[in-house]
Design a protein around this motif. Structure first.
Motif, PDB file in Angstrom:
ATOM      1  N   LEU A 388       8.299  -2.003  -4.429  1.00  0.00           N
ATOM      2  CA  LEU A 388       7.329  -2.537  -3.430  1.00  0.00           C
ATOM      3  C   LEU A 388       6.899  -4.156  -3.527  1.00  0.00           C
ATOM      4  O   LEU A 388       7.368  -4.750  -4.535  1.00  0.00           O
ATOM      5  CB  LEU A 388       5.891  -1.516  -3.901  1.00  0.00           C
ATOM      6  N   SER A 389       6.084  -4.726  -2.560  1.00  0.00           N
ATOM      7  CA  SER A 389       6.021  -6.051  -2.589  1.00  0.00           C
ATOM      8  C   SER A 389       4.823  -6.228  -3.558  1.00  0.00           C
ATOM      9  O   SER A 389       4.485  -5.351  -4.427  1.00  0.00           O
ATOM     10  CB  SER A 389       5.519  -6.337  -1.471  1.00  0.00           C
ATOM     11  N   SER A 390       4.739  -7.601  -3.863  1.00  0.00           N
ATOM     12  CA  SER A 390       3.684  -7.908  -4.839  1.00  0.00           C
ATOM     13  C   SER A 390       2.091  -7.638  -4.268  1.00  0.00           C
ATOM     14  O   SER A 390       1.166  -7.595  -5.192  1.00  0.00           O
ATOM     15  CB  SER A 390       3.844  -9.601  -4.769  1.00  0.00           C
ATOM     16  N   ASN A 391       2.106  -6.787  -3.240  1.00  0.00           N
ATOM     17  CA  ASN A 391       0.843  -6.632  -2.878  1.00  0.00           C
ATOM     18  C   ASN A 391       0.343  -5.106  -3.699  1.00  0.00           C
ATOM     19  O   ASN A 391      -0.740  -4.711  -3.248  1.00  0.00           O
ATOM     20  CB  ASN A 391       0.597  -6.218  -1.467  1.00  0.00           C
ATOM     21  N   TRP A 392       1.352  -4.326  -4.331  1.00  0.00           N
ATOM     22  CA  TRP A 392       0.969  -3.231  -5.101  1.00  0.00           C
ATOM     23  C   TRP A 392       1.287  -3.465  -6.503  1.00  0.00           C
ATOM     24  O   TRP A 392       2.067  -4.243  -7.074  1.00  0.00           O
ATOM     25  CB  TRP A 392       1.994  -2.288  -4.498  1.00  0.00           C
ATOM     26  N   ILE A 393       0.568  -2.553  -7.224  1.00  0.00           N
ATOM     27  CA  ILE A 393       0.775  -2.482  -8.608  1.00  0.00           C
ATOM     28  C   ILE A 393       0.989  -0.939  -8.800  1.00  0.00           C
ATOM     29  O   ILE A 393       0.160  -0.038  -8.471  1.00  0.00           O
ATOM     30  CB  ILE A 393      -0.583  -2.809  -9.462  1.00  0.00           C
ATOM     31  N   THR A 394       1.969  -0.438  -9.729  1.00  0.00           N
ATOM     32  CA  THR A 394       2.309   0.968  -9.845  1.00  0.00           C
ATOM     33  C   THR A 394       2.104   1.402 -11.265  1.00  0.00           C
ATOM     34  O   THR A 394       2.015   0.430 -12.186  1.00  0.00           O
ATOM     35  CB  THR A 394       3.785   1.128  -9.483  1.00  0.00           C
ATOM     36  N   THR A 395       1.536   2.434 -11.268  1.00  0.00           N
ATOM     37  CA  THR A 395       1.126   2.984 -12.606  1.00  0.00           C
ATOM     38  C   THR A 395       1.672   4.602 -12.586  1.00  0.00           C
ATOM     39  O   THR A 395       1.796   5.048 -11.494  1.00  0.00           O
ATOM     40  CB  THR A 395      -0.405   3.081 -12.746  1.00  0.00           C
ATOM     41  N   GLY A 396       1.428   5.291 -13.668  1.00  0.00           N
ATOM     42  CA  GLY A 396       1.478   6.594 -13.760  1.00  0.00           C
ATOM     43  C   GLY A 396       2.895   7.018 -14.441  1.00  0.00           C
ATOM     44  O   GLY A 396       3.502   6.315 -14.907  1.00  0.00           O
ATOM     45  N   GLY A 397       3.508   8.121 -14.136  1.00  0.00           N
ATOM     46  CA  GLY A 397       4.260   8.807 -14.763  1.00  0.00           C
ATOM     47  C   GLY A 397       5.781   8.097 -14.100  1.00  0.00           C
ATOM     48  O   GLY A 397       6.916   8.207 -14.897  1.00  0.00           O
ATOM     49  N   GLY A 398       6.000   7.749 -13.045  1.00  0.00           N
ATOM     50  CA  GLY A 398       7.048   7.161 -12.334  1.00  0.00           C
ATOM     51  C   GLY A 398       6.664   6.040 -11.432  1.00  0.00           C
ATOM     52  O   GLY A 398       5.496   5.549 -11.299  1.00  0.00           O
ATOM     53  N   VAL A 399       7.746   5.508 -10.865  1.00  0.00           N
ATOM     54  CA  VAL A 399       7.613   4.295  -9.967  1.00  0.00           C
ATOM     55  C   VAL A 399       7.746   4.394  -8.672  1.00  0.00           C
ATOM     56  O   VAL A 399       9.034   4.999  -8.299  1.00  0.00           O
ATOM     57  CB  VAL A 399       8.288   2.847 -10.512  1.00  0.00           C
ATOM     58  N   LEU A 400       6.945   4.263  -7.824  1.00  0.00           N
ATOM     59  CA  LEU A 400       6.867   4.567  -6.291  1.00  0.00           C
ATOM     60  C   LEU A 400       7.677   3.252  -5.825  1.00  0.00           C
ATOM     61  O   LEU A 400       7.615   2.197  -6.260  1.00  0.00           O
ATOM     62  CB  LEU A 400       5.670   4.826  -5.668  1.00  0.00           C
ATOM     63  N   GLU A 401       8.501   3.499  -4.648  1.00  0.00           N
ATOM     64  CA  GLU A 401       9.253   2.457  -4.104  1.00  0.00           C
ATOM     65  C   GLU A 401       9.497   2.739  -2.732  1.00  0.00           C
ATOM     66  O   GLU A 401       9.014   3.863  -2.202  1.00  0.00           O
ATOM     67  CB  GLU A 401      10.601   2.405  -4.902  1.00  0.00           C
ATOM     68  N   ARG A 402      10.253   1.747  -2.030  1.00  0.00           N
ATOM     69  CA  ARG A 402      10.427   1.811  -0.587  1.00  0.00           C
ATOM     70  C   ARG A 402      11.822   2.434  -0.402  1.00  0.00           C
ATOM     71  O   ARG A 402      12.752   1.939  -1.014  1.00  0.00           O
ATOM     72  CB  ARG A 402      10.462   0.471   0.009  1.00  0.00           C
TER      73      ARG A 402
END
Length: 577
Positions: A388-402
């Motif tokens: 994801l772009s720098s507009n996003w912060i990912t947390t939790g069990g996995g990493v969401l992506e495009r």
């Protein structure tokens, strides 16, 4: 030209040679041109006399008088040779001259003296000189006076410079009148935002402009009107946000007297969440004006038959619920209200049993609130592939992506849930997030996608672990839920008040728009504008001050009986007032 003696043509002429011998003249010639033969006088044409002269450039101040010097000219005329005693008639003496351009201040006048010319006439003489008369008319001169430049000062009073304008240059010829148009200016005043009962002080609209120097011919005056500035001020759109929110709740049971008829719901008290409500004769009396959102519900003490409810404004039905065996509800009906409007609620049932026509206290309400305009705060179409772009912060069990221009969570675990948070908090506690549903050929039974509002993902919770991840609306192909996480609760989450833990649904259409809105303690989930789930959460559990929003995806594919991978999310948007 004819030859005359004392006004008469001579009939004979003679001359005496140096030897003293007298001779009679038969004919007289000027060059090879016959000018006299004793019978009919001949004529000779003298060329025009030409003269040239100049007038120096004077400098003239305002209100001064310009005396132009006399134009002097010289010219040469070829000597005619008529017979003795003849007269010569000289044609008009003509001259051309230019008067250089004087500089004249405002209000000045120019009075040039007559232009005169003088010339020299050579004396004709043939043979014996005979006194004669030469008539020389007044020499006249024709000339042009160049256009003087007139400077006209102007004074403009501009209390507040908000606009500007230009008066185009006027060109004026001799003898013409100059009509100078009014200088005009235009300006734009940005629309102010005005709160309830506020006054708007609009500054004076003023225009300023520059007037180029007009030109006109000498000897004419120009009347220049006062310079005026005019402008167009955009009318600010001032929508009075003075509609007072109101709400009433049922107090005491009520049994409808008959079935298949509409009856007004009575026995109300002011809802404590709306303390400024005006309640009169079982109706809300509107205080203020503006666009409003009306909501209502009628709960029943017994389940039997179909039920409905409807809202009236000033005795006219404006909204009616769908028929249901449960609790008929009207949500988010928008209309304009004016001060003093009377809003009432009516109920309807088909049951013939009197015991089932009782209206319950809990869950019966009538509310109105002002429509709040929303502004876009975040947006992402997830174009391309990769992180994801720098507009996003990912947390939790996995990493969401495009993946293929979608938000994808195929490689995430079932628990803990995986999140993508917009990089900055929202500026308001009223929050709305949206996305587009993308199945991309998948048909997940348990793997879910979801939206989140009012989160604080970086807080270390003391109580209700999991609640820091806000209120969420998630869906699979056949179930949906509106809830907040609580690791100590059954299944790890708690549904909002008034909604079951799981709710069955048909599969959302491909490309459907899902919306989750938080306003006050009310949370509403919609699909293509239709309310799917709605309920409340106390601010003590999910504080209104939490401002983070985002999306979540859970993949149950690797869990026993979990089914296929989750769908995807596209076109994320976040809005607030």
């Amino acid at each position: 030209m004819p030859i005359f003696q004392n006004g008469k043509a001579p009939v004979a002429m003679r001359y005496i040679d140096p030897a003293g011998v007298e001779h009679h003249v038969v004919a007289a010639y000027l060059g090879d041109r016959l000018v006299w033969d004793g019978t009919v006088p001949a004529s000779v044409t003298a060329p025009r006399m030409h003269g040239a002269g100049g007038v120096p450039l004077p400098s003239v101040c305002a209100a001064a008088t310009l005396d132009a010097p006399i134009l002097s000219g010289t010219g040469e005329m070829l000597v005619p040779l008529p017979g003795g005693g003849g007269g010569v008639s000289v044609p008009l003496f003509a001259g051309d001259a230019d008067v250089l351009e004087p500089l004249i201040g405002g209000s000045a006048a120019i009075r040039p003296s007559p232009i005169e010319g003088t010339g020299e006439l050579h004396e004709p003489g043939i043979g014996t000189e005979v006194p004669g008369v030469v008539i020389v008319p007044t020499a006249t001169g024709a000339g042009s006076i160049s256009t003087p430049t007139v400077r006209v000062p102007a004074t403009i009073e501009a209390p507040v410079t908000e606009g500007s304008g230009i008066v185009s240059e006027a060109q004026v010829t001799a003898g013409a009148a100059l009509a100078v148009p009014s200088g005009s200016g235009t300006g734009e005043v940005l629309t102010p935002t005005v709160t309830a009962a506020a006054l708007v002080d609009l500054p004076l609209m003023a225009g300023s402009g520059a007037m180029p120097i007009p030109t006109h011919a000498a000897g004419y005056s120009v009347e220049v009107p006062a310079m005026e500035g005019s402008g167009e001020m955009l009318v600010p759109s001032v929508e009075a946000a003075n509609l007072v929110p109101a709400g009433i709740v049922k107090s005491g049971t009520q049994s409808l007297p008959s079935s298949n008829n509409w009856h007004q719901v009575t026995g109300w008290v002011v809802d404590s969440a709306y303390p400024d409500t005006t309640l009169s004769s079982n109706a809300i009396v509107v205080d203020g004006s503006g666009s409003a959102v009306l909501s209502a519900a009628v709960a029943w003490s017994q389940a039997n038959g179909n039920r409905q409810c409807r809202i009236k404004v000033n005795g006219v039905v404006v909204a009616t619920s769908a028929a249901t065996t449960g609790t008929p509800t009207i949500t988010d009906f928008e209309m304009s209200l004016a001060p003093g409007d009377v809003v009432t609620l009516e109920a309807y049932t088909t049951t013939g049993f009197s015991f089932a026509r009782g209206i319950a206290v809990s869950g019966t309400f009538l509310r109105l609130a002002a429509v709040v305009p929303m502004y876009l705060r975040a947006q992402d179409t997830f174009d391309g592939d990769g992180p994801l772009s720098s507009n996003w912060i990912t947390t939790g069990g996995g990493v969401l992506e495009r993946v293929n221009g979608r938000l994808d969570g195929t490689n995430t675990p079932s628990v803990p849930l995986s999140y993508a948070w917009w990089h900055e908090p929202m500026p308001s506690d009223t929050q709305q997030v949206e996305c587009v549903v993308r199945w991309d050929g998948r048909n997940p039974e348990h793997s879910a996608c979801g939206l989140v509002v009012r989160a604080d993902p970086f807080q270390d919770p003391v109580t209700n672990p999991g609640a820091q991840f806000g209120v969420q609306f998630s869906w699979t192909r056949g179930i949906m839920a509106l809830y907040y996480e609580d690791y100590d609760a059954p299944n790890g989450f708690v549904p909002v008040t008034g909604v079951p833990q799981y709710v069955t649904t048909s599969k959302f259409p491909e490309g459907a728009v899902v919306t989750l809105r938080a306003e006050g303690n009310l949370y509403t989930a919609r699909v293509n504008g239709v309310i799917m789930l709605q309920g409340t959460v106390a601010s003590s559990v999910i504080p209104f001050s939490r401002r983070w929003v985002g999306a979540t995806i859970q993949n149950d594919e690797l869990v026993s009986g979990g089914g296929g991978p989750p769908g995807r999310i596209d076109d994320f948007r976040a809005l607030t007032p």
